[in-house]
Scaffold this motif. Structure first.
Motif, short mmCIF file in Angstrom:
data_model
loop_
_atom_site.label_atom_id
_atom_site.label_comp_id
_atom_site.label_asym_id
_atom_site.label_seq_id
_atom_site.Cartn_x
_atom_site.Cartn_y
_atom_site.Cartn_z
N LEU A 15 0.83 -1.21 0.00
CA LEU A 15 0.00 0.00 0.00
C LEU A 15 0.87 1.27 0.00
O LEU A 15 0.53 2.26 -0.65
N ILE A 16 1.98 1.24 0.72
CA ILE A 16 2.88 2.39 0.74
C ILE A 16 3.45 2.64 -0.66
O ILE A 16 3.56 3.79 -1.11
N GLU A 17 3.79 1.55 -1.37
CA GLU A 17 4.32 1.71 -2.73
C GLU A 17 3.26 2.31 -3.65
O GLU A 17 3.58 3.07 -4.57
N ALA A 18 2.01 1.96 -3.42
CA ALA A 18 0.93 2.49 -4.26
C ALA A 18 0.63 3.95 -3.94
O ALA A 18 0.12 4.68 -4.80
N PHE A 19 0.91 4.37 -2.72
CA PHE A 19 0.69 5.74 -2.26
C PHE A 19 -0.74 6.19 -2.58
O PHE A 19 -0.98 7.20 -3.21
N PHE A 20 -1.68 5.39 -2.14
CA PHE A 20 -3.12 5.65 -2.28
C PHE A 20 -3.60 5.60 -3.73
O PHE A 20 -4.72 6.01 -4.04
N GLY A 21 -2.76 5.10 -4.63
CA GLY A 21 -3.16 4.95 -6.02
C GLY A 21 -3.52 3.51 -6.32
O GLY A 21 -3.61 2.67 -5.42
N PRO A 22 -3.76 3.20 -7.59
CA PRO A 22 -4.10 1.83 -7.97
C PRO A 22 -2.89 0.90 -7.84
O PRO A 22 -1.73 1.36 -7.82
N LEU A 23 -3.16 -0.39 -7.71
CA LEU A 23 -2.08 -1.38 -7.66
C LEU A 23 -1.60 -1.66 -9.08
O LEU A 23 -2.33 -2.22 -9.90
N GLU A 24 -0.37 -1.25 -9.35
CA GLU A 24 0.23 -1.45 -10.66
C GLU A 24 1.63 -2.02 -10.48
O GLU A 24 2.32 -1.70 -9.50
N PRO A 25 2.10 -2.85 -11.40
CA PRO A 25 3.36 -3.56 -11.19
C PRO A 25 4.57 -2.66 -11.04
O PRO A 25 5.54 -3.04 -10.39
N ASN A 26 4.53 -1.45 -11.61
CA ASN A 26 5.70 -0.56 -11.51
C ASN A 26 5.68 0.32 -10.27
O ASN A 26 6.48 1.23 -10.14
#
Length: 325
Positions: free
Chosen positions: A184-195
């Motif tokens: 979730l931190i990697e997404a930073f409140f955005g959609p889950l995307e591989p990059n």
């Protein structure tokens, strides 16, 4: 003269195996695949047939990612810590999401069959091997640790010895707040995307292996969680069908006849230590002989030392086999 003698002594003390790279056509993947092979010193001057260890690299790697262990093989064979053997480093990369998890997938291709059937067959026909299960082993790290345990579990007719270093060998344990929050931190409140980041990419890679969905563009996988951190239990159930911990129950007879090693550091950043602990407890419960070697350390910091341990583990086992059987 003394200089020639000195050179010969140094050459003996630091004798080198032969490292080659090759490629072959894999019918299971319908493409050419690379591999790196370590041949013992003197291979081309002898008629000896050798045991083979297949090494499976971690997520994001290739067949050349762990070449540093070749120096360990040189020294360990020179001082007779291990017997002379061939070590083949496979390429377990995938076009999508960086890693195959050595698993048959409708999205990635049949990476399990490619290792167990295609690569083994190619090596046996191209090099002087002891072409029987008693003299074939698997070692792997991280994703490769999963692959070694999975392929050892499913293919006891091909491999008799396997070693899993820091492997996700109890997938159910991946459902924990630490890993979910990291994604979730990697997404930073955005959609889950591989990059989004490495943890998210690994989740996509595991999904491509365990829950591919060709009817779900643009990523063609079903994820085990959503962007709010909620677990999708239907998808997670699909993952559990690939869980070595849960598969043990159906392979008790063959596991009892195999040579099994696994380890993990107690400070593993991917929270994988409980995977090995859970597997150890389960094998103890069923009376399955194995070597469990937990240690103080991180996910990758001790990998070359641990690979030396598993090379010795395989070697000791191969040394007990009657060549005439």
């Amino acid at each position: 003269n003394r200089y020639t003698l000195l050179f010969l002594c140094i050459n003996f003390l630091f004798s080198d195996g032969i490292v080659e790279t090759g490629s072959f056509y894999s019918g299971s993947l319908d493409e050419n695949r690379n591999y790196t092979i370590y041949l013992p010193e003197g291979y081309y001057e002898s008629n000896t047939e050798y045991p083979v260890i297949y090494f499976l690299h971690g997520f994001g790697g290739t067949n050349n990612s762990y070449n540093a262990f070749h120096s360990s093989l040189n020294s360990m064979m020179t001082d007779d810590t291990i017997i002379d053997m061939i070590v083949v480093s496979a390429d377990g990369s995938a076009d999508l999401y960086s890693g195959s998890f050595y698993t048959n997938s409708i999205l990635n291709g049949d990476h399990g069959d490619y290792i167990a059937y295609d690569l083994v067959s190619h090596i046996d026909t191209s090099f002087r091997t002891l072409a029987m299960k008693e003299f074939r082993g698997l070692s792997g790290h991280s994703m490769g640790g999963y692959g070694a345990f999975r392929l050892g579990l499913y293919h006891s007719d091909i491999f008799s010895s396997f070693a899993a270093h820091s492997g996700p060998i109890h997938l159910e344990s991946l459902n924990n707040p630490f890993l979910i929050n990291a994604i979730l931190i990697e997404a930073f409140f955005g959609p889950l995307e591989p990059n989004n980041g490495p943890m998210t990419l690994m989740m996509f890679g595991m999904s491509a292996a365990f829950s591919p969905n060709l009817d779900n563009p643009p990523w063609y996988v079903d994820l085990p969680m959503d962007s709010g951190g909620n677990v999708n239990w239907d998808v997670f159930e699909t993952w559990q069908a690939h869980d070595p911990y849960l598969l043990v129950d159906n392979h008790l007879e063959t596991l009892a006849a195999q040579n099994i090693y696994f380890d993990c550091g107690n400070q593993d950043e991917l929270q994988l230590a409980p995977h090995s602990e859970n597997m150890h407890n389960k094998l103890v419960e069923f009376g399955i002989s194995h070597t469990y070697a937990p240690y103080a350390g991180s996910h990758s910091g001790s990998i070359y030392q641990k690979l030396e341990d598993s090379f010795e583990f395989h070697s000791n086992y191969f040394s007990t086999i009657d060549f005439g059987q």
